[in-house]
Design a protein around this motif. Structure first.
Motif, PDB file in Angstrom:
ATOM      1  N   PHE A 245      15.799 -14.501 -17.612  1.00 56.65           N
ATOM      2  CA  PHE A 245      17.022 -13.820 -16.958  1.00 56.65           C
ATOM      3  C   PHE A 245      18.104 -15.009 -16.725  1.00 56.65           C
ATOM      4  CE2 PHE A 245      19.666 -12.644 -13.371  1.00 56.65           C
ATOM      5  CZ  PHE A 245      20.365 -11.644 -13.850  1.00 56.65           C
ATOM      6  N   TRP A 246      17.651 -15.986 -15.905  1.00 55.58           N
ATOM      7  CA  TRP A 246      18.671 -17.114 -15.685  1.00 55.58           C
ATOM      8  C   TRP A 246      19.075 -17.712 -16.814  1.00 55.58           C
ATOM      9  CZ3 TRP A 246      18.330 -22.358 -16.585  1.00 55.58           C
ATOM     10  CH2 TRP A 246      19.412 -23.178 -16.021  1.00 55.58           C
ATOM     11  N   ALA A 247      18.193 -18.084 -17.723  1.00 57.10           N
ATOM     12  CA  ALA A 247      18.482 -18.805 -19.000  1.00 57.10           C
ATOM     13  C   ALA A 247      19.736 -18.084 -19.846  1.00 57.10           C
ATOM     14  CB  ALA A 247      17.412 -19.088 -19.662  1.00 57.10           C
ATOM     15  N   PHE A 248      19.384 -16.748 -20.058  1.00 55.81           N
ATOM     16  CA  PHE A 248      20.299 -16.110 -20.889  1.00 55.81           C
ATOM     17  C   PHE A 248      21.671 -15.791 -20.048  1.00 55.81           C
ATOM     18  CE2 PHE A 248      16.631 -14.318 -22.954  1.00 55.81           C
ATOM     19  CZ  PHE A 248      17.126 -14.371 -24.430  1.00 55.81           C
ATOM     20  N   SER A 249      21.660 -15.920 -18.677  1.00 57.66           N
ATOM     21  CA  SER A 249      22.775 -15.722 -18.081  1.00 57.66           C
ATOM     22  C   SER A 249      23.617 -17.066 -18.194  1.00 57.66           C
ATOM     23  CB  SER A 249      22.647 -15.694 -16.374  1.00 57.66           C
ATOM     24  OG  SER A 249      22.236 -16.676 -15.732  1.00 57.66           O
ATOM     25  N   GLN A 250      23.325 -17.946 -18.464  1.00 61.37           N
ATOM     26  CA  GLN A 250      23.835 -19.287 -19.000  1.00 61.37           C
ATOM     27  C   GLN A 250      24.240 -19.424 -20.204  1.00 61.37           C
ATOM     28  OE1 GLN A 250      24.320 -21.585 -16.026  1.00 61.37           O
ATOM     29  NE2 GLN A 250      23.203 -19.681 -15.273  1.00 61.37           N
ATOM     30  N   ASP A 251      23.906 -18.243 -20.936  1.00 61.29           N
ATOM     31  CA  ASP A 251      24.588 -18.029 -22.714  1.00 61.29           C
ATOM     32  C   ASP A 251      23.798 -19.351 -23.306  1.00 61.29           C
ATOM     33  OD1 ASP A 251      25.841 -16.962 -24.768  1.00 61.29           O
ATOM     34  OD2 ASP A 251      27.804 -17.623 -24.224  1.00 61.29           O
TER      35      ASP A 251
ATOM     36  N   LEU B 102      19.180  -8.771 -19.713  1.00 57.29           N
ATOM     37  CA  LEU B 102      19.052  -7.239 -19.401  1.00 57.29           C
ATOM     38  C   LEU B 102      17.550  -6.976 -19.725  1.00 57.29           C
ATOM     39  CD1 LEU B 102      19.581  -4.414 -18.248  1.00 57.29           C
ATOM     40  CD2 LEU B 102      20.395  -3.847 -20.645  1.00 57.29           C
ATOM     41  N   GLY B 103      17.115  -7.742 -20.815  1.00 54.31           N
ATOM     42  CA  GLY B 103      15.931  -7.356 -21.459  1.00 54.31           C
ATOM     43  C   GLY B 103      14.991  -8.065 -20.433  1.00 54.31           C
ATOM     44  N   ALA B 104      15.179  -9.407 -20.090  1.00 56.35           N
ATOM     45  CA  ALA B 104      14.163 -10.208 -18.980  1.00 56.35           C
ATOM     46  C   ALA B 104      14.176  -8.971 -17.671  1.00 56.35           C
ATOM     47  CB  ALA B 104      14.747 -11.308 -18.696  1.00 56.35           C
ATOM     48  N   LEU B 105      15.315  -8.779 -17.246  1.00 56.88           N
ATOM     49  CA  LEU B 105      15.194  -7.796 -16.272  1.00 56.88           C
ATOM     50  C   LEU B 105      14.249  -6.672 -16.162  1.00 56.88           C
ATOM     51  CD1 LEU B 105      18.703  -7.820 -14.363  1.00 56.88           C
ATOM     52  CD2 LEU B 105      16.729  -9.097 -13.492  1.00 56.88           C
ATOM     53  N   LEU B 106      14.423  -5.909 -17.386  1.00 57.03           N
ATOM     54  CA  LEU B 106      13.614  -4.686 -17.618  1.00 57.03           C
ATOM     55  C   LEU B 106      12.031  -5.113 -17.662  1.00 57.03           C
ATOM     56  CD1 LEU B 106      15.197  -3.082 -20.786  1.00 57.03           C
ATOM     57  CD2 LEU B 106      14.806  -2.083 -18.226  1.00 57.03           C
ATOM     58  N   LEU B 107      11.481  -6.333 -18.212  1.00 61.96           N
ATOM     59  CA  LEU B 107      10.536  -6.777 -18.546  1.00 61.96           C
ATOM     60  C   LEU B 107       9.932  -7.018 -16.967  1.00 61.96           C
ATOM     61  CD1 LEU B 107      10.269  -9.006 -21.524  1.00 61.96           C
ATOM     62  CD2 LEU B 107       9.378  -6.627 -21.140  1.00 61.96           C
ATOM     63  N   PHE B 108      10.817  -7.791 -16.118  1.00 61.68           N
ATOM     64  CA  PHE B 108      10.371  -7.977 -14.688  1.00 61.68           C
ATOM     65  C   PHE B 108      10.207  -6.711 -13.995  1.00 61.68           C
ATOM     66  CE2 PHE B 108      11.728  -8.213 -10.099  1.00 61.68           C
ATOM     67  CZ  PHE B 108      11.034  -9.422  -9.777  1.00 61.68           C
ATOM     68  N   VAL B 109      11.076  -5.757 -14.004  1.00 57.65           N
ATOM     69  CA  VAL B 109      10.887  -4.418 -13.397  1.00 57.65           C
ATOM     70  C   VAL B 109       9.676  -3.587 -13.843  1.00 57.65           C
ATOM     71  CG1 VAL B 109      12.010  -2.204 -13.466  1.00 57.65           C
ATOM     72  CG2 VAL B 109      13.183  -4.173 -12.901  1.00 57.65           C
ATOM     73  N   PHE B 110       9.235  -3.986 -15.168  1.00 56.59           N
ATOM     74  CA  PHE B 110       8.007  -3.317 -15.530  1.00 56.59           C
ATOM     75  C   PHE B 110       6.641  -4.369 -14.893  1.00 56.59           C
ATOM     76  CE2 PHE B 110       4.496  -4.467 -18.733  1.00 56.59           C
ATOM     77  CZ  PHE B 110       3.899  -3.425 -18.483  1.00 56.59           C
ATOM     78  N   LEU B 111       6.911  -5.464 -14.770  1.00 59.99           N
ATOM     79  CA  LEU B 111       5.620  -6.091 -14.526  1.00 59.99           C
ATOM     80  C   LEU B 111       5.221  -6.134 -12.939  1.00 59.99           C
ATOM     81  CD1 LEU B 111       6.520  -9.281 -16.573  1.00 59.99           C
ATOM     82  CD2 LEU B 111       4.337  -8.364 -16.606  1.00 59.99           C
ATOM     83  N   VAL B 112       6.338  -6.054 -12.090  1.00 60.49           N
ATOM     84  CA  VAL B 112       6.131  -6.340 -10.879  1.00 60.49           C
ATOM     85  C   VAL B 112       5.058  -4.964 -10.182  1.00 60.49           C
ATOM     86  CG1 VAL B 112       7.031  -6.108  -8.189  1.00 60.49           C
ATOM     87  CG2 VAL B 112       7.720  -7.905 -10.013  1.00 60.49           C
ATOM     88  N   PRO B 113       5.845  -3.599 -10.357  1.00 61.80           N
ATOM     89  CA  PRO B 113       4.926  -2.530 -10.053  1.00 61.80           C
ATOM     90  C   PRO B 113       3.519  -2.598 -10.850  1.00 61.80           C
ATOM     91  CG  PRO B 113       7.102  -1.852 -10.866  1.00 61.80           C
ATOM     92  CD  PRO B 113       6.909  -3.281 -10.943  1.00 61.80           C
ATOM     93  N   THR B 114       3.450  -3.004 -12.121  1.00 57.50           N
ATOM     94  CA  THR B 114       2.340  -2.924 -12.987  1.00 57.50           C
ATOM     95  C   THR B 114       1.187  -3.705 -12.184  1.00 57.50           C
ATOM     96  OG1 THR B 114       3.340  -2.603 -14.908  1.00 57.50           O
ATOM     97  CG2 THR B 114       1.153  -3.513 -15.065  1.00 57.50           C
ATOM     98  N   ALA B 115       1.543  -4.922 -11.667  1.00 59.51           N
ATOM     99  CA  ALA B 115       0.658  -5.939 -10.991  1.00 59.51           C
ATOM    100  C   ALA B 115       0.024  -5.037  -9.838  1.00 59.51           C
ATOM    101  CB  ALA B 115       1.586  -7.158 -10.418  1.00 59.51           C
TER     102      ALA B 115
ATOM    103  N   GLY C  94       7.577 -13.940 -12.981  1.00 62.07           N
ATOM    104  CA  GLY C  94       8.291 -15.302 -12.701  1.00 62.07           C
ATOM    105  C   GLY C  94       9.096 -15.863 -14.026  1.00 62.07           C
ATOM    106  N   ALA C  95       8.292 -15.894 -15.252  1.00 65.89           N
ATOM    107  CA  ALA C  95       8.936 -16.225 -16.394  1.00 65.89           C
ATOM    108  C   ALA C  95      10.069 -15.491 -16.655  1.00 65.89           C
ATOM    109  CB  ALA C  95       7.797 -16.023 -17.474  1.00 65.89           C
ATOM    110  N   ALA C  96      10.000 -13.965 -16.502  1.00 65.51           N
ATOM    111  CA  ALA C  96      11.235 -13.121 -16.785  1.00 65.51           C
ATOM    112  C   ALA C  96      12.460 -13.461 -16.079  1.00 65.51           C
ATOM    113  CB  ALA C  96      10.751 -11.626 -16.503  1.00 65.51           C
ATOM    114  N   LEU C  97      12.257 -13.775 -14.729  1.00 63.11           N
ATOM    115  CA  LEU C  97      13.000 -14.275 -13.930  1.00 63.11           C
ATOM    116  C   LEU C  97      14.028 -15.595 -14.432  1.00 63.11           C
ATOM    117  CD1 LEU C  97      12.166 -13.465 -10.292  1.00 63.11           C
ATOM    118  CD2 LEU C  97      13.795 -12.275 -11.720  1.00 63.11           C
TER     119      LEU C  97
END
Length: 136
Positions: free
Chosen positions: A117-123, A68-81, A111-114
């Motif tokens: 996100f994947w890495a955390f989904s793999q526990d 969830l944290g990685a998604l928050l950072l992704f959601v911050f970064l894309v509009p900011t760019a 991209g790193a945030a995504l």
């Protein structure tokens, strides 16, 4: 390998926690810059982005619902760019280059945030909680 991912998390979130500190302690200056870039409701947007960076950064760092944290950072970064670093709007070559670098940085970090996100989904281990979202 868990330690390598933990080191990557620390290095990744250092940028966001430092930026969040600026957003939350120098809000007027940051909001003024955001307004100059055309951001509507710049002060609330500056505060909201600071909170997103704190919550997302701490979540990734500590491994508390890091996905969830990685998604928050992704959601911050894309509009900011796109909102803050629209190099295509610049006419001065130096400003254009500076904004292009910042735009590319934000896209790369998204991209790193995504990837996180994947890495955390793999526990991945070395986390306080498991993933909030299931990728399997």
């Amino acid at each position: 390998m868990d330690v390598v991912l933990l080191i990557g998390r620390v290095l990744f979130v250092a940028l966001f926690l430092g930026s969040a500190f600026g957003h939350l302690t120098q809000t007027d200056a940051m909001a003024g810059y955001a307004a100059s870039r055309g951001v509507k409701m710049a002060r609330p947007a500056t505060l909201a982005s600071g909170v997103m960076m704190v919550l997302g950064g701490l979540s990734v760092l500590l491994g508390v619902w890091g996905d969830l944290g990685a998604l928050l950072l992704f959601v911050f970064l894309v509009p900011t760019a796109f909102l803050m670093h629209g190099f295509w709007r610049e006419t001065d070559p130096t400003a254009k280059q500076t904004e292009m670098v910042q735009f590319n940085k934000d896209v790369a970090l998204a991209g790193a945030a995504l990837a996180f996100f994947w890495a955390f989904s793999q526990d991945p281990g070395l986390t306080v909680t498991g993933p909030l979202f299931s990728m399997g």
